[in-house]
Scaffold this active site. Structure first.
Site, PDB file in Angstrom:
ATOM      1  N   GLY A 154       0.816  -1.217   0.000  1.00  0.00           N
ATOM      2  CA  GLY A 154       0.000   0.000   0.000  1.00  0.00           C
ATOM      3  C   GLY A 154       0.847   1.262   0.000  1.00  0.00           C
ATOM      4  N   CYS A 155       1.933   1.250   0.741  1.00  0.00           N
ATOM      5  CA  CYS A 155       2.809   2.424   0.818  1.00  0.00           C
ATOM      6  C   CYS A 155       3.533   2.637  -0.503  1.00  0.00           C
ATOM      7  CB  CYS A 155       3.792   2.264   1.973  1.00  0.00           C
ATOM      8  SG  CYS A 155       2.944   2.116   3.568  1.00  0.00           S
ATOM      9  N   THR A 156       3.905   1.549  -1.161  1.00  0.00           N
ATOM     10  CA  THR A 156       4.545   1.632  -2.471  1.00  0.00           C
ATOM     11  C   THR A 156       3.571   2.195  -3.492  1.00  0.00           C
ATOM     12  OG1 THR A 156       6.047  -0.190  -1.967  1.00  0.00           O
ATOM     13  CG2 THR A 156       5.649   0.281  -4.304  1.00  0.00           C
TER      14      THR A 156
END
Length: 187
Positions: free
Chosen positions: A78-80
């Site tokens: 998700g952060c990527t």
């Protein structure tokens, strides 16, 4: 016997879900309160290092829109995805007189590897002492591990928080923030 068990189950199942619905309503109420708490307030001052060891302070960005987005952990899916969305739209943010600052509780070395892997054009701040995330009240404890919640703040050129995004969709968030900036600039 089977009919009796099915009857009992059909009576108990709705009760099992009732507290969950109540809890969801509490979460939404809390989220609304958090949104109102920050909007219109001066953004907390900070001095944090980015992925290359360069220091960043909010006061250095007076006169620009600041997108301060917190994320839980470098190199997670998700952060990527969220970082790539901001990367894709970054030239449009710059044209809109906006700077994007990512932030998490990871250290400079972790941020550097994450940033280089994704070729991110914007700073990622290392809030290793949790100072900024604590000021915003978005630190989440998972036993011995602490992470920042996935929340963002849009700060106007005078340093006032205009939006607090307490619910973030990693696929659409960057586009939404950009649209909000553009809408505010045309008011």
């Amino acid at each position: 016997m089977l009919k009796s068990a099915l009857l009992t189950l059909s009576i108990l199942m709705p009760l099992a879900y009732a507290p969950h619905s109540f809890a969801e309503n509490k979460v939404f109420q809390k989220s609304d309160t958090a949104q109102k708490q920050w909007v219109g307030q001066p953004a907390p001052a900070f001095k944090l290092q980015d992925q290359y060891g360069k220091w960043h302070e909010l006061k250095n960005y007076r006169g620009k829109w600041v997108v301060l987005y917190f994320y839980p952990k470098d190199n997670t899916s998700g952060c990527t995805e969220e970082a790539n969305q901001f990367k894709q739209l970054y030239p449009k943010f710059l044209k809109s007189n906006a700077i994007v600052l990512g932030a998490s509780l990871d250290d400079v070395k972790s941020h550097q590897a994450f940033s280089e892997k994704l070729a991110l054009p914007f700073p990622i701040l290392a809030d290793t002492q949790h100072q900024l995330a604590e000021q915003f009240g978005i630190v989440r404890n998972f036993g011995f591990i602490k992470v920042a919640k996935r929340e963002s703040f849009l700060i106007d050129p005078q340093g006032i928080i205009i939006y607090h995004y307490s619910s973030v969709n990693t696929q659409t968030h960057a586009d939404q923030v950009l649209k909000d900036i553009q809408k505010l600039q045309h008011q």
